[in-house]
Design an enzyme around this catalytic site. Structure first.
Site, PDB file in Angstrom:
ATOM      1  N   GLY A  62     -48.325  31.944  21.606  1.00  0.00           N
ATOM      2  CA  GLY A  62     -49.670  31.857  22.188  1.00  0.00           C
ATOM      3  C   GLY A  62     -50.074  30.007  22.087  1.00  0.00           C
ATOM      4  O   GLY A  62     -51.046  29.793  21.898  1.00  0.00           O
ATOM      5  N   SER A  63     -48.871  29.284  22.032  1.00  0.00           N
ATOM      6  CA  SER A  63     -49.043  27.890  21.603  1.00  0.00           C
ATOM      7  C   SER A  63     -49.830  27.394  23.027  1.00  0.00           C
ATOM      8  O   SER A  63     -50.500  26.245  22.825  1.00  0.00           O
ATOM      9  CB  SER A  63     -47.868  26.976  21.296  1.00  0.00           C
ATOM     10  OG  SER A  63     -46.972  27.115  22.319  1.00  0.00           O
ATOM     11  N   ASN A  64     -49.325  27.796  24.093  1.00  0.00           N
ATOM     12  CA  ASN A  64     -50.031  27.239  25.360  1.00  0.00           C
ATOM     13  C   ASN A  64     -51.347  27.937  25.365  1.00  0.00           C
ATOM     14  O   ASN A  64     -52.217  27.211  26.110  1.00  0.00           O
ATOM     15  CB  ASN A  64     -49.066  27.671  26.440  1.00  0.00           C
ATOM     16  CG  ASN A  64     -47.838  27.117  26.747  1.00  0.00           C
ATOM     17  OD1 ASN A  64     -48.159  25.514  27.084  1.00  0.00           O
ATOM     18  ND2 ASN A  64     -46.837  27.432  26.615  1.00  0.00           N
ATOM     19  N   ASN A  98     -48.478  30.286  36.407  1.00  0.00           N
ATOM     20  CA  ASN A  98     -47.641  30.356  35.354  1.00  0.00           C
ATOM     21  C   ASN A  98     -46.942  29.295  34.783  1.00  0.00           C
ATOM     22  O   ASN A  98     -46.694  28.383  35.714  1.00  0.00           O
ATOM     23  CB  ASN A  98     -46.635  31.201  35.883  1.00  0.00           C
ATOM     24  CG  ASN A  98     -45.563  31.755  35.097  1.00  0.00           C
ATOM     25  OD1 ASN A  98     -45.583  32.147  33.741  1.00  0.00           O
ATOM     26  ND2 ASN A  98     -44.014  31.573  35.406  1.00  0.00           N
ATOM     27  N   HIS A 129     -43.714  27.607  33.132  1.00  0.00           N
ATOM     28  CA  HIS A 129     -42.080  28.139  33.173  1.00  0.00           C
ATOM     29  C   HIS A 129     -41.438  26.784  32.329  1.00  0.00           C
ATOM     30  O   HIS A 129     -41.785  25.577  32.803  1.00  0.00           O
ATOM     31  CB  HIS A 129     -41.347  28.155  34.372  1.00  0.00           C
ATOM     32  CG  HIS A 129     -39.993  28.687  34.214  1.00  0.00           C
ATOM     33  ND1 HIS A 129     -39.500  30.140  33.642  1.00  0.00           N
ATOM     34  CD2 HIS A 129     -38.913  28.074  34.269  1.00  0.00           C
ATOM     35  CE1 HIS A 129     -38.468  30.082  33.714  1.00  0.00           C
ATOM     36  NE2 HIS A 129     -38.055  28.811  33.885  1.00  0.00           N
ATOM     37  N   ASP A 185     -40.974  33.166  39.710  1.00  0.00           N
ATOM     38  CA  ASP A 185     -40.924  31.873  39.622  1.00  0.00           C
ATOM     39  C   ASP A 185     -40.636  31.013  40.818  1.00  0.00           C
ATOM     40  O   ASP A 185     -39.900  29.821  41.024  1.00  0.00           O
ATOM     41  CB  ASP A 185     -39.760  31.176  38.494  1.00  0.00           C
ATOM     42  CG  ASP A 185     -39.950  31.681  37.154  1.00  0.00           C
ATOM     43  OD1 ASP A 185     -41.110  32.239  36.865  1.00  0.00           O
ATOM     44  OD2 ASP A 185     -38.962  32.118  36.494  1.00  0.00           O
ATOM     45  N   GLU A 187     -45.322  21.148  27.831  1.00  0.00           N
ATOM     46  CA  GLU A 187     -45.858  22.204  28.563  1.00  0.00           C
ATOM     47  C   GLU A 187     -47.527  22.292  28.109  1.00  0.00           C
ATOM     48  O   GLU A 187     -48.426  22.472  28.894  1.00  0.00           O
ATOM     49  CB  GLU A 187     -45.403  23.645  27.756  1.00  0.00           C
ATOM     50  CG  GLU A 187     -44.092  24.008  28.111  1.00  0.00           C
ATOM     51  CD  GLU A 187     -43.696  25.334  27.694  1.00  0.00           C
ATOM     52  OE1 GLU A 187     -44.357  26.113  27.939  1.00  0.00           O
ATOM     53  OE2 GLU A 187     -42.524  25.284  27.474  1.00  0.00           O
TER      54      GLU A 187
HETATM   55  C1  GAR Z   1     -43.220  28.862  26.604  1.00  0.00           C
HETATM   56  O1  GAR Z   1     -42.157  28.068  26.614  1.00  0.00           O
HETATM   57  C2  GAR Z   1     -43.434  29.453  28.023  1.00  0.00           C
HETATM   58  O2  GAR Z   1     -43.077  28.191  29.181  1.00  0.00           O
HETATM   59  C3  GAR Z   1     -42.224  30.300  28.122  1.00  0.00           C
HETATM   60  O3  GAR Z   1     -42.388  31.114  26.833  1.00  0.00           O
HETATM   61  C4  GAR Z   1     -42.886  30.138  25.918  1.00  0.00           C
HETATM   62  C5  GAR Z   1     -44.318  30.679  25.230  1.00  0.00           C
HETATM   63  O4  GAR Z   1     -44.511  30.073  24.236  1.00  0.00           O
HETATM   64  N1  GAR Z   1     -42.460  31.244  29.286  1.00  0.00           N
HETATM   65  C6  GAR Z   1     -41.343  31.800  29.984  1.00  0.00           C
HETATM   66  O5  GAR Z   1     -40.215  31.649  29.531  1.00  0.00           O
HETATM   67  C7  GAR Z   1     -41.713  32.480  31.241  1.00  0.00           C
HETATM   68  N2  GAR Z   1     -40.577  32.382  32.110  1.00  0.00           N
HETATM   69  P1  GAR Z   1     -45.944  30.052  23.730  1.00  0.00           P
HETATM   70  O6  GAR Z   1     -46.145  31.634  23.398  1.00  0.00           O
HETATM   71  O7  GAR Z   1     -46.195  29.614  22.479  1.00  0.00           O
HETATM   72  O8  GAR Z   1     -46.970  29.592  24.686  1.00  0.00           O
END
Ligand code: GAR
Length: 203
Positions: free
Chosen positions: A12-14, A108, A110, A151, A180
């Site tokens: 969940g850093s995003n 989304n 990616h 995607d 990101e």
């Molecule tokens: C992120 O790098 C995101 O881009 C990726 O998962 C990670 C989640 O990190 N998503 C995908 O690969 C989707 N195809 P987070 O939980 O720390 O945000």
């Protein structure tokens, strides 16, 4: 005020970047009303609860029937009066019915430069492994609208990062993740201010 639902599956850093963007005022006129996870053990849920944001866990294991899963997700979105869905590390593919119900209002993030290293099977570290295997000298992150493909939706924003000698999937992932966190905030703003989105939400 625009109500945002953030879909997560992991750290969940995003999600945190969007939460911070809202509290710092970088994202205005918006509120996260729901964090929905496909996994009960996602740390993203702790981040949300800590900030007083309502959460829901709707996993394929608990809801194996896709129809039931879809209607349960839709009920949560409706209950929260959701206008925009942000997929932030959500590792399930959205059912078509849900994509249709929120067409043009789902984005989304990616961790690659779409159209490279994306689509079914490309998620998380697998993406960075594929980049390193390909010998690409640069990678990056993309935020795009979600359509019925995987995607394939229209790109909102993309930013490059270098691939450095000696990179491992983990070091590359960390570099991409920093980018990101910047572009997810910028892309939410672009979406919220776009004519198409405003026409859908304010009329
Ligand atoms: C992120 O790098 C995101 O881009 C990726 O998962 C990670 C989640 O990190 N998503 C995908 O690969 C989707 N195809 P987070 O939980 O720390 O945000």
């Amino acid at each position: 005020m625009i109500n945002i639902a953030v879909f997560v599956s992991g750290g969940g850093s995003n999600l945190q970047a969007v939460m911070d963007g809202i509290s710092s005022g970088l994202i205005q006129n918006a509120k996260i009303v729901l964090v929905l996870s496909s996994r009960a053990d996602a740390y993203a849920l702790d981040r949300a609860s800590g900030a007083g944001i309502p959460t829901a866990v709707i996993s394929p294991e608990e809801y194996p029937d896709v129809q039931v899963r879809t209607s349960t997700i839709l009920a949560h979105l409706k209950e929260a009066d959701t206008s925009l869905i942000v997929l932030a590390g959500y590792m399930s593919i959205l059912p078509k019915e849900l994509v249709g119900a929120y067409a043009g209002r789902i984005i989304n993030i990616h961790p690659s430069l779409i159209p490279k290293h994306c689509g079914k099977g490309y998620y998380g570290l697998r993406v960075h492994e594929a980049v390193l295997k390909s010998g690409d000298r640069e990678s990056g992150a993309t935020v795009h609208y979600v359509d019925e493909g995987v995607d394939t939706g229209r790109i909102i924003l993309q930013r490059k990062v270098p691939v450095l000698p000696g990179d491992t999937p983990e070091t590359l992932a960390a570099r991409v993740l920093e980018t990101e966190h910047e572009i997810i905030v910028e892309a939410v703003n672009i979406c919220l201010k776009s004519q198409e989105f405003c026409a859908m939400v304010y009329t």
